[in-house]
Motif scaffolding. Structure first.
Motif, PDB file in Angstrom:
ATOM      1  N   MET A   1      14.555  52.837  31.643  1.00  0.00           N
ATOM      2  CA  MET A   1      13.411  52.142  31.095  1.00  0.00           C
ATOM      3  C   MET A   1      12.894  51.131  32.117  1.00  0.00           C
ATOM      4  N   LYS A   2      11.587  51.147  32.361  1.00  0.00           N
ATOM      5  CA  LYS A   2      10.975  50.194  33.282  1.00  0.00           C
ATOM      6  C   LYS A   2      10.610  48.922  32.526  1.00  0.00           C
ATOM      7  N   VAL A   3      11.363  47.834  32.800  1.00  0.00           N
ATOM      8  CA  VAL A   3      11.117  46.544  32.162  1.00  0.00           C
ATOM      9  C   VAL A   3      10.454  45.638  33.186  1.00  0.00           C
ATOM     10  N   GLY A   4       9.275  45.130  32.841  1.00  0.00           N
ATOM     11  CA  GLY A   4       8.553  44.198  33.697  1.00  0.00           C
ATOM     12  C   GLY A   4       8.591  42.804  33.096  1.00  0.00           C
ATOM     13  N   ILE A   5       8.852  41.832  33.936  1.00  0.00           N
ATOM     14  CA  ILE A   5       8.878  40.434  33.506  1.00  0.00           C
ATOM     15  C   ILE A   5       7.618  39.743  34.032  1.00  0.00           C
ATOM     16  N   TYR A   6       6.866  39.141  33.115  1.00  0.00           N
ATOM     17  CA  TYR A   6       5.657  38.390  33.480  1.00  0.00           C
ATOM     18  C   TYR A   6       5.959  36.911  33.256  1.00  0.00           C
ATOM     19  N   PRO A   7       6.371  36.209  34.318  1.00  0.00           N
ATOM     20  CA  PRO A   7       6.771  34.809  34.168  1.00  0.00           C
ATOM     21  C   PRO A   7       5.590  33.846  34.321  1.00  0.00           C
ATOM     22  N   GLY A   8       5.707  32.703  33.694  1.00  0.00           N
ATOM     23  CA  GLY A   8       4.690  31.670  33.861  1.00  0.00           C
ATOM     24  C   GLY A   8       4.921  30.519  32.905  1.00  0.00           C
ATOM     25  N   SER A   9       4.107  29.476  33.062  1.00  0.00           N
ATOM     26  CA  SER A   9       4.213  28.347  32.135  1.00  0.00           C
ATOM     27  C   SER A   9       3.356  28.584  30.894  1.00  0.00           C
ATOM     28  N   PHE A  10       2.248  29.315  31.033  1.00  0.00           N
ATOM     29  CA  PHE A  10       1.406  29.699  29.899  1.00  0.00           C
ATOM     30  C   PHE A  10       1.086  28.502  29.004  1.00  0.00           C
ATOM     31  N   ASP A  11       0.584  27.436  29.609  1.00  0.00           N
ATOM     32  CA  ASP A  11       0.289  26.191  28.882  1.00  0.00           C
ATOM     33  C   ASP A  11      -1.189  25.840  28.966  1.00  0.00           C
ATOM     34  N   PRO A  12      -2.030  26.514  28.210  1.00  0.00           N
ATOM     35  CA  PRO A  12      -1.785  27.580  27.236  1.00  0.00           C
ATOM     36  C   PRO A  12      -2.024  28.953  27.856  1.00  0.00           C
ATOM     37  N   ILE A  13      -1.675  29.992  27.098  1.00  0.00           N
ATOM     38  CA  ILE A  13      -1.994  31.360  27.510  1.00  0.00           C
ATOM     39  C   ILE A  13      -3.515  31.523  27.425  1.00  0.00           C
ATOM     40  N   THR A  14      -4.091  32.221  28.395  1.00  0.00           N
ATOM     41  CA  THR A  14      -5.545  32.413  28.446  1.00  0.00           C
ATOM     42  C   THR A  14      -5.888  33.896  28.314  1.00  0.00           C
ATOM     43  N   ASN A  15      -7.174  34.176  28.212  1.00  0.00           N
ATOM     44  CA  ASN A  15      -7.609  35.572  28.193  1.00  0.00           C
ATOM     45  C   ASN A  15      -7.297  36.266  29.513  1.00  0.00           C
ATOM     46  N   GLY A  16      -7.231  35.520  30.597  1.00  0.00           N
ATOM     47  CA  GLY A  16      -6.822  36.089  31.882  1.00  0.00           C
ATOM     48  C   GLY A  16      -5.384  36.566  31.836  1.00  0.00           C
ATOM     49  N   HIS A  17      -4.503  35.759  31.256  1.00  0.00           N
ATOM     50  CA  HIS A  17      -3.101  36.177  31.083  1.00  0.00           C
ATOM     51  C   HIS A  17      -3.021  37.424  30.209  1.00  0.00           C
TER      52      HIS A  17
END
Length: 157
Positions: A1-17
């Motif tokens: 299984m291909k697991v991808g990790i998308y790390p970030g602070s996401f403060d806040p999450i945006t439409n770009g994220h």
């Protein structure tokens, strides 16, 4: 299984994220949006609030999960049995920093790959910092973040 990790602070999450999350979910079997615990930052939302808000906005993506971590990203990937780091790029300046990080991660864990996804042109100027700044001064952030996030931001401020 291909697991991808998308790390970030996401403060806040945006439409770009969310654009990056959607596209990554088409590439990987599973995407884990991983909120970084960074004690040197003073976020608008607590770690728990960010995780809960992100869980709500990624519900349309059945292969996306939300988690949090601290420490080295490569150690977190190993613990998750993941081999892919997902990174979104807006501009050349993002690439310079992210390229350095990708090379360091490769040195620390040669079996982990970093995938760079270019943001869509409509989100190329968008950042969490800009969203918070505009909101702080009462500006319109509609269309920059999901409606749930917009409401949460103005409630916090």
């Amino acid at each position: 299984m291909k697991v991808g990790i998308y790390p970030g602070s996401f403060d806040p999450i945006t439409n770009g994220h969310l654009d990056i999350i959607q596209r990554a979910s088409n590439i990987c079997d599973e995407v884990v949006v991983s909120v970084l615990m960074n004690p040197s930052k003073n976020p608008l939302f607590s770690l728990e609030e960010r995780v809960e808000l992100i869980k709500e906005v990624v519900k349309p993506f059945p292969n996306v999960k939300v988690d949090c971590f601290s420490g080295l990203l490569v150690d977190y990937l190993k613990a998750k049995d993941a081999k892919i780091i997902i990174k979104g790029l807006r501009a050349v300046s993002d690439f310079e920093y992210e390229f350095q990080m990708a090379l360091m991660n490769r040195k620390l864990a040669p079996d982990i790959e970093t995938i760079f996804l270019m943001t869509s042109s409509k989100n190329s100027y968008l950042s969490s910092s800009i969203v918070k700044e505009v909101a702080k001064f009462g500006g319109c952030i509609e269309g920059l973040v999901p409606d749930l996030i917009r409401k949460a931001i103005f409630k916090k401020l």
